[in-house]
Design an enzyme around this catalytic site. Structure first.
Site, short mmCIF file in Angstrom:
data_model
loop_
_atom_site.label_atom_id
_atom_site.label_comp_id
_atom_site.label_asym_id
_atom_site.label_seq_id
_atom_site.Cartn_x
_atom_site.Cartn_y
_atom_site.Cartn_z
N HIS A 127 1.80 -6.27 -3.50
CA HIS A 127 2.47 -5.39 -2.53
C HIS A 127 3.63 -6.12 -1.83
CE1 HIS A 127 1.68 -1.60 0.07
NE2 HIS A 127 2.97 -1.87 0.02
N GLU A 177 -6.57 -2.43 -1.95
CA GLU A 177 -5.89 -3.72 -1.98
C GLU A 177 -6.69 -4.75 -1.21
OE1 GLU A 177 -1.80 -3.24 -0.80
OE2 GLU A 177 -1.42 -1.78 -2.40
P1 NAI Z 1 11.41 8.67 0.89
O1 NAI Z 1 10.63 9.53 1.83
O2 NAI Z 1 12.82 8.36 1.20
O3 NAI Z 1 11.37 9.33 -0.57
C1 NAI Z 1 10.21 9.90 -1.12
C2 NAI Z 1 10.66 11.03 -2.03
O4 NAI Z 1 9.53 11.51 -2.74
C3 NAI Z 1 11.26 12.21 -1.29
O5 NAI Z 1 12.51 12.55 -1.85
C4 NAI Z 1 10.22 13.31 -1.50
O6 NAI Z 1 10.79 14.60 -1.51
C5 NAI Z 1 9.65 12.92 -2.83
N1 NAI Z 1 8.35 13.49 -3.13
C6 NAI Z 1 7.32 13.75 -2.29
N2 NAI Z 1 6.28 14.27 -2.97
C7 NAI Z 1 6.65 14.32 -4.27
C8 NAI Z 1 6.00 14.76 -5.45
N3 NAI Z 1 4.75 15.22 -5.43
N4 NAI Z 1 6.71 14.71 -6.61
C9 NAI Z 1 7.98 14.23 -6.64
N5 NAI Z 1 8.64 13.82 -5.54
C10 NAI Z 1 7.98 13.85 -4.38
O7 NAI Z 1 10.56 7.34 0.72
P2 NAI Z 1 11.10 5.90 0.30
O8 NAI Z 1 11.59 5.18 1.48
O9 NAI Z 1 11.99 6.06 -0.87
O10 NAI Z 1 9.73 5.21 -0.14
C11 NAI Z 1 9.05 5.63 -1.33
C12 NAI Z 1 7.68 4.98 -1.39
O11 NAI Z 1 7.80 3.56 -1.48
C13 NAI Z 1 6.79 5.25 -0.18
O12 NAI Z 1 5.49 5.58 -0.62
C14 NAI Z 1 6.74 3.92 0.53
O13 NAI Z 1 5.52 3.73 1.24
C15 NAI Z 1 6.84 2.95 -0.64
N6 NAI Z 1 7.30 1.61 -0.29
C16 NAI Z 1 6.71 0.55 -0.92
C17 NAI Z 1 7.12 -0.75 -0.62
C18 NAI Z 1 6.49 -1.90 -1.32
O14 NAI Z 1 6.44 -2.99 -0.75
N7 NAI Z 1 6.01 -1.73 -2.52
C19 NAI Z 1 8.15 -1.02 0.37
C20 NAI Z 1 8.79 0.17 0.89
C21 NAI Z 1 8.34 1.43 0.58
#
Ligand code: NAI
Length: 402
Positions: free
Chosen positions: A283, A260
């Protein structure tokens, strides 16, 4: 009275939380400071709040000689030397979930726009064309959404999608309870084959690197849409580009990228630039006024809870102890090296001073131990001096009931 210093224009909701708790000695800075200015500003502060641009390294921690707690009013904590903060006995709090809803809304908004081919139609009107065709334009109602990663964000996307009339499937490496009518799919491939829209909500790292590679993208339903607002490393951009060029996929929306730009005037480099059926955003999935307000409140509340009770639940670098009321005259916080005899040393000092323990809780994490000990009476300064002088002690403070 605790002295609070807040940098980087932290949302006023944080100030409101501190003031409601009677903490009114608050100094705010609009921007991030660095060098000597930062060192001077943190000296003598009990509470410091930063966002992502303030580098809180070991030198800053040395100068923050009175620091009790540090708040990162953002999601990430890379800007802080967390190990050093731990060594100084300073818990660090952040707000990992305050922008969940903002990401979920963006994803569904993009799904609707792409299903209707709005990015292309918008461009055509701007270019002077008035093409009223309904070709390739679909409602979201009745379509199938495949969610990869059913955590905080993925599950909320699923719930909102159902409210729009979508059928929701999800795939996760962990066992997750389905919300509403969502259906779990053990096989990612099978879910991809059935989904009209696929959205990724997984963490970064090795386990998810290029989870959507050429093979996975080929397994997606022809004419479907891929959305990634999680981490830039989870989609193979070259494979996605090819699938869009060939028409296998109808569209895509990306908020995160493998590399990025670092500054506002640096352009994104991507083969997807210029494709009319691709939405690209910088982002900003979690960046809304509401999320900033939530972050201000969430982090300030955790810090106040720590100052009032010693609770460290949600701290990123500290043994976690949940909130409970002080059961006695006063609470002694004791952060110590996690070595044999540390608790014995503390309790001996208390016994030597004729102080009775009314409740005690210990948690450890790595090299650090953290004990909250409620005492039957308020000890004199000599006890606190003795506890602080013990070789295992990192820091120790008294907290009085409100
Ligand atoms: P979270 O930790 O609550 O959920 C992630 C889920 O992915 C968990 O249930 C986990 O078991 C699952 N997971 C892990 N590896 C996996 C795989 N190989 N296959 C399938 N499932 C898998 O995280 P949250 O808070 O929901 O955030 C998700 C993503 O969003 C993170 O990467 C975070 O950095 C990103 N994010 C992006 C933002 C943006 O501005 N675009 C803002 C906030 C978060």
């Amino acid at each position: 009275m605790s002295r609070i210093v807040l940098f980087e224009n932290i949302h006023p909701s944080a100030r409101e939380v501190f003031e409601a708790a009677g903490l009114t000695d608050i100094q705010t800075y609009k921007g991030a400071l660095s060098g000597q200015e930062l060192l001077d500003a943190v000296k003598g502060a009990d509470v410091v709040g930063i966002r992502s641009r303030t580098q809180f390294d070991s030198r800053v921690l040395e100068h923050a000689d009175q620091l009790k707690v540090l708040g990162c009013f953002c999601i990430g904590t890379n800007q802080v030397d967390l190990d050093q903060a731990q060594n100084h006995g300073v818990p660090v709090f952040n707000a990992p979930f305050s922008n969940t809803r903002s990401v979920a809304e963006l994803v569904l908004g993009e799904a609707i726009l792409l299903l209707r081919r709005i990015p292309e139609k918008n461009l055509r009107v701007h270019q002077g064309f008035w093409d009223k065709s309904a070709d390739g334009a679909f409602e979201i109602r009745g379509k199938t959404l495949g969610v990869i990663g059913y955590g905080n964000i993925g599950s909320q996307v699923g719930t909102l999608a159902e409210a729009l009339g979508m059928r929701v499937l999800y795939h996760d490496v962990e066992s997750k309870l389905p919300l509403s009518n969502a259906r779990v799919y053990g096989s990612l491939k099978q879910m991809l084959a059935e989904s009209d829209v696929v959205t990724l909500h997984v963490p970064g790292g090795q386990g998810t690197h290029n989870i959507m590679n050429a093979e996975a993208i080929a397994a997606m339903k022809p004419g479907s849409i891929l959305i990634n607002a999680s981490r830039g490393t989870v989609v193979d951009i070259e494979a996605l580009h090819q699938a869009l060029v060939s028409g296998h996929l109808a569209g895509a929306a990306l908020d995160v990228f493998p590399t990025e730009p670092k500054s506002v005037d640096e352009p994104l480099k991507s083969p997807l630039i210029g494709m009319p059926n691709v939405l690209l955003t910088p982002h900003i999935g979690g960046s809304t006024q509401e999320s900033q307000e939530n972050i201000g409140r969430e982090v300030a509340e955790k810090m106040v809870s720590y100052l009032r009770s010693g609770a460290t639940k949600g701290a990123v670098n500290f043994p976690e102890v949940s909130y409970y009321d002080i059961q006695g005259a006063v609470r002694l916080l004791h952060v110590h090296r996690n070595v044999p005899g540390a608790m014995g040393g503390l309790n001996n000092i208390l016994a030597q001073h004729g102080i009775n323990i009314t409740r005690q809780q210990l948690q450890t994490q790595g090299e650090l131990g953290y004990a909250m000990t409620d005492l039957d009476r308020v000890p004199g300064q000599d006890l606190l001096d003795a506890v602080r002088a013990h070789p295992g002690t990192v820091r120790s403070d008294l907290i009085f009931p409100a």
